[in-house]
Design a protein around this motif. Structure first.
Motif, PDB file in Angstrom:
ATOM      1  N   ASP A   1       0.838  -1.195   0.000  1.00  0.00           N
ATOM      2  CA  ASP A   1       0.000   0.000   0.000  1.00  0.00           C
ATOM      3  C   ASP A   1       0.876   1.249   0.000  1.00  0.00           C
ATOM      4  O   ASP A   1       2.066   1.200   0.318  1.00  0.00           O
ATOM      5  CB  ASP A   1      -0.915   0.011   1.230  1.00  0.00           C
ATOM      6  N   GLU A   2       0.277   2.368  -0.349  1.00  0.00           N
ATOM      7  CA  GLU A   2       1.033   3.607  -0.505  1.00  0.00           C
ATOM      8  C   GLU A   2       1.695   4.076   0.783  1.00  0.00           C
ATOM      9  O   GLU A   2       2.767   4.689   0.746  1.00  0.00           O
ATOM     10  CB  GLU A   2       0.109   4.710  -1.035  1.00  0.00           C
ATOM     11  N   ASN A   3       1.092   3.814   1.916  1.00  0.00           N
ATOM     12  CA  ASN A   3       1.653   4.301   3.171  1.00  0.00           C
ATOM     13  C   ASN A   3       2.884   3.512   3.593  1.00  0.00           C
ATOM     14  O   ASN A   3       3.902   4.091   3.989  1.00  0.00           O
ATOM     15  CB  ASN A   3       0.592   4.263   4.272  1.00  0.00           C
TER      16      ASN A   3
ATOM     17  N   LEU B   1       6.060   4.267   1.413  1.00  0.00           N
ATOM     18  CA  LEU B   1       6.633   5.614   1.422  1.00  0.00           C
ATOM     19  C   LEU B   1       8.115   5.611   1.800  1.00  0.00           C
ATOM     20  O   LEU B   1       8.942   6.273   1.160  1.00  0.00           O
ATOM     21  CB  LEU B   1       5.840   6.490   2.387  1.00  0.00           C
TER      22      LEU B   1
ATOM     23  N   TYR C   1       8.603   5.288  -2.502  1.00  0.00           N
ATOM     24  CA  TYR C   1       7.441   5.429  -3.371  1.00  0.00           C
ATOM     25  C   TYR C   1       7.024   6.893  -3.473  1.00  0.00           C
ATOM     26  O   TYR C   1       7.018   7.628  -2.477  1.00  0.00           O
ATOM     27  CB  TYR C   1       6.283   4.598  -2.822  1.00  0.00           C
TER      28      TYR C   1
ATOM     29  N   VAL D   1       4.168   9.178  -3.709  1.00  0.00           N
ATOM     30  CA  VAL D   1       2.726   9.127  -3.500  1.00  0.00           C
ATOM     31  C   VAL D   1       1.996  10.170  -4.337  1.00  0.00           C
ATOM     32  O   VAL D   1       0.794  10.025  -4.601  1.00  0.00           O
ATOM     33  CB  VAL D   1       2.402   9.286  -1.998  1.00  0.00           C
TER      34      VAL D   1
ATOM     35  N   ARG E   1       2.206   8.571  -7.784  1.00  0.00           N
ATOM     36  CA  ARG E   1       1.642   7.233  -7.600  1.00  0.00           C
ATOM     37  C   ARG E   1       2.381   6.178  -8.434  1.00  0.00           C
ATOM     38  O   ARG E   1       1.800   5.393  -9.175  1.00  0.00           O
ATOM     39  CB  ARG E   1       0.143   7.225  -7.895  1.00  0.00           C
ATOM     40  N   ARG E   2       3.702   6.145  -8.197  1.00  0.00           N
ATOM     41  CA  ARG E   2       4.528   5.122  -8.849  1.00  0.00           C
ATOM     42  C   ARG E   2       5.880   5.078  -8.142  1.00  0.00           C
ATOM     43  O   ARG E   2       6.239   5.990  -7.385  1.00  0.00           O
ATOM     44  CB  ARG E   2       4.720   5.433 -10.332  1.00  0.00           C
ATOM     45  N   TRP E   3       6.629   3.999  -8.417  1.00  0.00           N
ATOM     46  CA  TRP E   3       8.011   3.948  -7.970  1.00  0.00           C
ATOM     47  C   TRP E   3       8.810   4.876  -8.876  1.00  0.00           C
ATOM     48  O   TRP E   3       8.820   4.700 -10.085  1.00  0.00           O
ATOM     49  CB  TRP E   3       8.555   2.526  -8.065  1.00  0.00           C
TER      50      TRP E   3
ATOM     51  N   VAL F   1       2.041  -1.232  -5.979  1.00  0.00           N
ATOM     52  CA  VAL F   1       1.519  -0.406  -4.899  1.00  0.00           C
ATOM     53  C   VAL F   1       0.119   0.096  -5.255  1.00  0.00           C
ATOM     54  O   VAL F   1      -0.111   0.588  -6.360  1.00  0.00           O
ATOM     55  CB  VAL F   1       2.448   0.793  -4.616  1.00  0.00           C
TER      56      VAL F   1
ATOM     57  N   GLU G   1      -3.743   1.863  -3.376  1.00  0.00           N
ATOM     58  CA  GLU G   1      -4.224   2.697  -2.283  1.00  0.00           C
ATOM     59  C   GLU G   1      -4.689   1.840  -1.110  1.00  0.00           C
ATOM     60  O   GLU G   1      -5.249   0.753  -1.316  1.00  0.00           O
ATOM     61  CB  GLU G   1      -5.386   3.566  -2.750  1.00  0.00           C
TER      62      GLU G   1
ATOM     63  N   THR H   1      -2.251  -0.445   5.929  1.00  0.00           N
ATOM     64  CA  THR H   1      -1.517   0.794   6.130  1.00  0.00           C
ATOM     65  C   THR H   1      -0.422   0.567   7.166  1.00  0.00           C
ATOM     66  O   THR H   1      -0.131  -0.573   7.526  1.00  0.00           O
ATOM     67  CB  THR H   1      -2.479   1.918   6.557  1.00  0.00           C
TER      68      THR H   1
END
Length: 242
Positions: free
Chosen positions: A159-161, A164, A168, A170, A173-175, A192, A194, A222
């Motif tokens: 997940d995005e969190n 981080l 990542y 955010v 919204r990509r590496w 990754v 949401e 998360t």
């Protein structure tokens, strides 16, 4: 039948589970200490045993047929290298463990934007770079990713969190491309999504283990910090917690 969702927290001291209704009221909760399964908080098998025990205890007091979704939160920055089947290949590096390899830290310092959370000896990216040369490695996962993978069978998503601290982006919204400039193998980084997005459904083995329907979905979780913030109820614009 009122639908229920389950949240599981795995931390350094134990595992906790809660079942909630759609109105956010609690239908049941449980907690199990990690030291019941050994004295090593770095042992992934102890993490999984604690989660099993907490979830089993929780489900004994609610209608299992009402469970519709499960999500996991874990300690931010705790990383684990795994093979293609999700088997751990080395002891995990915990959220507060430092990577003392000067070359790794220098490579990150050169490539990462100043504001990136990947800077520092405890970053997820530093740990991933340390692991990436292990024989048989297929992915480097965060703690919550691996627990969720034991439920869904997917060991390729995060997940995005949690992502981080591994670098990542955010906002995009990509590496980001700069990660490759550190020498990191991009193929080892998970996809990754949401928090709250569906990653899959329970495997047949997980459904049988917990007596749950196969169509229970596993959703991206998360970090422990984000989960505790959400638990305060501070979800409106302008809310804050200290």
């Amino acid at each position: 039948m009122t639908p229920l969702v389950v949240g599981i927290d795995i931390g350094t001291s134990g595992a906790r589970a809660v079942a909630m209704r759609q109105d956010f009221s609690i239908a049941g909760q449980s907690a199990v200490r990690l030291d019941k399964f050994g004295q090593n908080p770095r042992d992934p098998s102890a993490w999984w045993q604690a989660v099993q025990a907490a979830l089993t205890e929780l489900l004994s007091g609610v209608d299992r047929a009402a469970i519709r979704a499960i999500a996991i939160d874990g300690t931010s920055g705790t990383l684990l290298p795994v093979d293609a089947d999700g088997r751990p290949l080395a002891e995990p590096l915990m959220y507060n463990d430092k990577v003392d390899d000067g070359d790794i830290l220098a490579a990150i310092a050169r490539a990462a934007p100043e504001a990136s959370a990947a800077h520092g000896a405890t970053s997820g990216l530093a740990k991933a770079l340390r692991y990436q040369h292990l024989p048989g490695i297929a992915a480097v996962l965060h703690q919550a990713d691996w627990i969720a993978g034991n439920l869904s069978g997917r060991f390729d998503v995060s997940d995005e969190n949690n992502a981080l601290k591994t670098g990542y982006d955010v906002e995009a919204r990509r590496w980001p491309d700069w990660i490759a400039a550190t020498g990191m193998r991009m193929d080892l980084l998970p996809d990754v999504i949401e928090p709250g997005d569906v990653t899959g459904t329970l495997t047949a083995a997980a459904a049988a283990l917990f007596g749950l329907p196969r169509d229970v979905v596993v959703v991206a979780g998360t970090t422990d910090g984000c989960a505790s913030f959400l638990a305060t109820g501070a979800t409106a614009a302008g809310d804050g917690v200290t």
